[in-house]
Design an enzyme around this catalytic site. Structure first.
Site, PDB file in Angstrom:
ATOM      1  N   CYS A   1       0.848  -1.197   0.000  1.00 35.15           N
ATOM      2  CA  CYS A   1       0.000   0.000   0.000  1.00 35.15           C
ATOM      3  C   CYS A   1       0.883   1.246   0.000  1.00 35.15           C
ATOM      4  O   CYS A   1       1.763   1.383   0.849  1.00 35.15           O
ATOM      5  CB  CYS A   1      -0.898  -0.021   1.227  1.00 35.15           C
ATOM      6  SG  CYS A   1      -1.939   1.444   1.384  1.00 35.15           S
TER       7      CYS A   1
ATOM      8  N   CYS B   1       0.203   3.114   3.502  1.00 34.43           N
ATOM      9  CA  CYS B   1       0.587   2.610   4.829  1.00 34.43           C
ATOM     10  C   CYS B   1       1.634   1.503   4.790  1.00 34.43           C
ATOM     11  O   CYS B   1       2.107   1.076   5.851  1.00 34.43           O
ATOM     12  CB  CYS B   1      -0.648   2.118   5.588  1.00 34.43           C
ATOM     13  SG  CYS B   1      -1.241   0.498   5.042  1.00 34.43           S
TER      14      CYS B   1
ATOM     15  N   CYS C   1      -7.511  -0.858   1.050  1.00 31.71           N
ATOM     16  CA  CYS C   1      -6.514  -1.465   1.946  1.00 31.71           C
ATOM     17  C   CYS C   1      -7.181  -1.792   3.276  1.00 31.71           C
ATOM     18  O   CYS C   1      -7.797  -0.924   3.895  1.00 31.71           O
ATOM     19  CB  CYS C   1      -5.363  -0.487   2.142  1.00 31.71           C
ATOM     20  SG  CYS C   1      -4.168  -1.049   3.385  1.00 31.71           S
TER      21      CYS C   1
ATOM     22  N   CYS D   1      -5.486   0.512   6.245  1.00 25.80           N
ATOM     23  CA  CYS D   1      -5.662   1.970   6.386  1.00 25.80           C
ATOM     24  C   CYS D   1      -6.901   2.495   5.683  1.00 25.80           C
ATOM     25  O   CYS D   1      -7.187   3.684   5.772  1.00 25.80           O
ATOM     26  CB  CYS D   1      -4.424   2.704   5.889  1.00 25.80           C
ATOM     27  SG  CYS D   1      -4.227   2.753   4.102  1.00 25.80           S
TER      28      CYS D   1
ATOM     29  N   CYS E   1      -8.104  -4.750 -10.356  1.00 25.09           N
ATOM     30  CA  CYS E   1      -7.629  -3.681 -11.235  1.00 25.09           C
ATOM     31  C   CYS E   1      -7.250  -2.507 -10.328  1.00 25.09           C
ATOM     32  O   CYS E   1      -8.118  -1.842  -9.769  1.00 25.09           O
ATOM     33  CB  CYS E   1      -8.762  -3.305 -12.190  1.00 25.09           C
ATOM     34  SG  CYS E   1      -8.324  -2.023 -13.368  1.00 25.09           S
TER      35      CYS E   1
HETATM   36 FE    FE Z   1      -2.920   0.943   3.427  1.00 21.35          FE
END
Ligand code: FE
Length: 132
Positions: free
Chosen positions: A47, A50, A96, A99, A119
């Site tokens: 990510c 985060c 995510c 986060c 995607c």
């Molecule tokens: Fe994240």
């Protein structure tokens, strides 16, 4: 997994304007413009907000869409999925799990055993190469 919760002001400070718009305001980069859609190296995709591990290069494939495409997340629970009715379409948004940042969408037209295509915006990801 420890959740990461920041205020809007903290996200603005931490992310570039482009990443803020995509990750925190559910934006979409233009197809074929991201750094990672055509990346074929071995490694982990984490990510960009985060650092949580989200996808593995072993599940990445060339979908032709112009966005990084994966058949599944790196592990169970790495991402959350939500119904998204914006822009006059019904899609499944992917965020995510750590986060809550926007990653992209998942579509039921993937090539793998589960038939899924994750995607994902290149701007929502950082790539961590691994030795093969
Ligand atoms: Fe994240």
């Amino acid at each position: 997994m420890d959740k990461l919760e920041l205020t809007d002001a903290e996200w603005r400070e931490r992310l570039s304007p482009e990443r803020y718009q995509i990750l925190r305001q559910a934006g979409t980069e233009r197809a074929f413009t991201g750094k990672l859609y055509d990346n074929h190296e071995t490694g982990e995709y984490v990510c960009a907000a985060c650092g949580a591990e989200l996808f593995d290069s072993g599940t990445k494939y060339d979908s032709g869409s112009g966005w990084p495409s994966f058949t599944e997340p790196a592990k169970d629970g790495a991402v959350d999925e939500h119904v998204d009715r914006s822009h006059g379409m019904t899609r499944t948004e992917v965020t995510c799990a750590r986060c809550g940042s926007h990653l992209g969408h998942v579509f039921p037209d993937g090539p793998g055993a589960n038939g899924l295509r994750y995607c994902i915006n290149s701007a929502s990801l950082d790539f961590a190469p691994k030795a093969d």
